[in-house]
Motif scaffolding. Structure first.
Motif, PDB file in Angstrom:
ATOM      1  N   SER A  81       0.817  -1.210   0.000  1.00 61.81           N
ATOM      2  CA  SER A  81       0.000   0.000   0.000  1.00 61.81           C
ATOM      3  C   SER A  81       0.851   1.260   0.000  1.00 61.81           C
ATOM      4  O   SER A  81       0.414   2.302  -0.488  1.00 61.81           O
ATOM      5  N   ASP A 102       0.362  -5.025   3.571  1.00 67.03           N
ATOM      6  CA  ASP A 102       0.866  -4.080   4.560  1.00 67.03           C
ATOM      7  C   ASP A 102       2.389  -3.994   4.441  1.00 67.03           C
ATOM      8  O   ASP A 102       3.007  -4.738   3.656  1.00 67.03           O
ATOM      9  N   ILE A 333       0.980   8.529   0.526  1.00 61.86           N
ATOM     10  CA  ILE A 333      -0.333   8.242   1.079  1.00 61.86           C
ATOM     11  C   ILE A 333      -0.662   6.789   0.741  1.00 61.86           C
ATOM     12  O   ILE A 333      -0.585   6.389  -0.425  1.00 61.86           O
ATOM     13  N   PRO A 334      -0.996   5.955   1.727  1.00 61.69           N
ATOM     14  CA  PRO A 334      -1.296   4.545   1.413  1.00 61.69           C
ATOM     15  C   PRO A 334      -2.368   4.426   0.327  1.00 61.69           C
ATOM     16  O   PRO A 334      -3.444   5.022   0.423  1.00 61.69           O
ATOM     17  N   THR A 337      -6.137   3.620   0.757  1.00 59.03           N
ATOM     18  CA  THR A 337      -7.043   4.634   1.313  1.00 59.03           C
ATOM     19  C   THR A 337      -7.565   5.595   0.249  1.00 59.03           C
ATOM     20  O   THR A 337      -8.407   6.447   0.572  1.00 59.03           O
ATOM     21  N   ARG A 342     -10.530   2.310  -1.912  1.00 59.35           N
ATOM     22  CA  ARG A 342     -11.283   2.163  -0.669  1.00 59.35           C
ATOM     23  C   ARG A 342     -12.671   1.583  -0.939  1.00 59.35           C
ATOM     24  O   ARG A 342     -13.171   0.752  -0.176  1.00 59.35           O
ATOM     25  N   HIS A 349      -7.874  -2.392   6.826  1.00 64.09           N
ATOM     26  CA  HIS A 349      -6.989  -1.644   7.713  1.00 64.09           C
ATOM     27  C   HIS A 349      -5.612  -2.284   7.669  1.00 64.09           C
ATOM     28  O   HIS A 349      -5.469  -3.484   7.938  1.00 64.09           O
ATOM     29  N   PRO A 351      -2.222  -1.621   9.430  1.00 64.89           N
ATOM     30  CA  PRO A 351      -1.621  -0.788  10.481  1.00 64.89           C
ATOM     31  C   PRO A 351      -0.190  -0.343  10.189  1.00 64.89           C
ATOM     32  O   PRO A 351       0.200   0.762  10.571  1.00 64.89           O
ATOM     33  N   GLN A 354      -0.342   2.569   7.751  1.00 60.43           N
ATOM     34  CA  GLN A 354      -0.847   3.766   8.415  1.00 60.43           C
ATOM     35  C   GLN A 354       0.217   4.374   9.333  1.00 60.43           C
ATOM     36  O   GLN A 354       0.393   5.603   9.374  1.00 60.43           O
ATOM     37  N   TYR A 357       2.828   6.104   7.199  1.00 62.29           N
ATOM     38  CA  TYR A 357       2.307   7.352   6.643  1.00 62.29           C
ATOM     39  C   TYR A 357       2.243   8.459   7.695  1.00 62.29           C
ATOM     40  O   TYR A 357       2.548   9.616   7.414  1.00 62.29           O
ATOM     41  N   GLU A 358       1.863   8.117   8.909  1.00 63.56           N
ATOM     42  CA  GLU A 358       1.698   9.135   9.944  1.00 63.56           C
ATOM     43  C   GLU A 358       3.014   9.743  10.401  1.00 63.56           C
ATOM     44  O   GLU A 358       3.019  10.823  10.995  1.00 63.56           O
TER      45      GLU A 358
END
Length: 386
Positions: A81, A102, A333-334, A337, A342, A349, A351, A354, A357-358
């Motif tokens: 992703s 992931d 950006i994954p 999403t 989406r 999800h 993880p 995410q 990305y964060e």
């Protein structure tokens, strides 16, 4: 706002490059001429692959790879992703199901564990290909991913635009990104921020002569010239695309390729300088994790930042960097999403993606940077984080 922003990436063009393009412009061939084959042959030597096929851009390279493998409806392709949109879109172009894997939150890379988990979500489709992305220039664990893919009859297609010049070692074997020892094909991009630039451009490497021949036909409308046929005769067994790379751009690519060792050495020197300069900012700021097998020529200087601990959002930090003349970017950006994917994968999800990305941010890295630019960037980052 500073007068000149130091960008996160930029091409390095000199007079030799300009002269090479000018010479091509004065020649008889602006496209489909001898510089295409010359660029392909030189690139194949550099990455130690038997075959290299030039094409219009990195996205075209991925699309051609799917076409060459005859991936289509009823098939599935696994992609991480954390990547650019093209990695997933190339499978969508041919009607295949995109299954998102992931990633390791510390490196952003697909791993054997995340691939194995994604394989449980393929469903009734036939898994045909797995597309590991060598994010930043760090190479995925190709040896282990190949074993997993082959266990279900799939092949790897390396998405390697970030990894030109990177090397790796699996056990005692030294390898080069793009040699396709573990994959059916590897794809590259020559967009201006990549390791070498042709403006736009792409390349596919493979060890399979039949795949190379199929790729060459598909990049030019599906046309083949039968052996011994008259010079005007061609045949089209199936529709292809106009994904050719002109001689003008191949001339630039040939010139840039001669500088690759210098580009790689400079990127590695700048990376080492970054690692030294960033050390005092740990644990709030740390470079992206590097797998033990990978010796990258980094395309991106990606760091992970604890924005929560800093008490600042990423947008605030990027704005503060820009005020100090430092550009930055987010990779990526994954893709799962994005609205289109989406809707196809409601509730998915991932993880690791995410978490990556964060925290991720790409800082300036390109051969034309001055020695003092690294400290300038890190000082600005420290100020931006307070």
């Amino acid at each position: 706002m500073a007068d000149a922003i130091l960008p996160y990436g930029r091409q390095t063009i000199d007079e030799a490059d300009i002269s090479a393009v000018a010479e091509a412009l004065r020649s008889d061939f602006l496209t489909t001429g001898p510089r295409v084959e010359a660029f392909e042959a030189a690139f194949a030597r550099v990455v130690d692959a038997p075959h290299a096929v030039a094409c219009a851009n990195g996205t075209a390279a991925l699309h051609l790879a799917m076409l060459a493998l005859k991936v289509g409806p009823g098939d599935a392709v696994i992609v991480p992703s954390v990547t650019f949109l093209a990695t997933a879109n190339c499978a969508s172009y041919v009607g295949a199901k995109v299954v998102f894997a992931d990633v390791d939150p510390a490196s952003g890379l697909m791993t054997p564990d995340t691939l194995a988990e994604a394989m449980t979500r393929v469903g009734d489709a036939q898994l045909r290909a797995v597309l590991p992305v060598h994010l930043r220039g760090d190479v995925c664990d190709l040896a282990a991913l190949e074993v997993l893919a082959r266990s279900v009859g799939a092949v790897l297609v390396e998405d390697a635009p970030h990894a030109l010049g990177s090397t790796m070692r699996f056990g005692a074997v030294a390898e080069t990104a793009g040699d396709a020892r573990h994959s059916a094909m590897a794809t590259f991009s020559f967009h201006p921020v990549k390791t070498i630039a042709t403006g736009e451009g792409g390349m596919i490497t493979t060890r399979d002569g039949d795949l190379a021949a199929r790729l060459r036909a598909l990049r030019s409308h599906g046309m083949n010239r039968p052996p011994g046929a008259e010079p005007w005769v061609y045949e089209m067994a199936e529709p292809g695309f106009n994904y050719r790379l002109p001689d003008i751009l191949c001339a630039l690519g040939l010139s840039q390729l001669t500088k690759l060792p210098a580009f790689v050495a400079r990127r590695r020197a700048l990376t080492a300088a970054y690692e030294r300069a960033l050390a005092p900012l740990a644990p709030m700021v740390v470079p992206a994790a590097r797998p033990a097998h990978s010796n990258p020529a980094l395309h991106l200087m990606a760091v992970r930042i604890d924005f929560v601990a800093a008490g600042r959002t990423r947008a605030q930090v990027m704005a503060a960097l820009a005020e100090r003349g430092v550009g930055s970017q987010v990779h990526y950006i994954p893709v799962h999403t994005q609205p289109y994917y989406r809707a196809l994968n409601p509730g998915l999800h991932l993880p690791g993606a995410q978490a990556w990305y964060e925290t991720c941010l790409s800082l300036p890295l390109f051969p034309g940077m001055a020695d003092g630019d690294v400290e300038r960037v890190v000082d600005a980052l420290a100020e931006a984080l307070g």
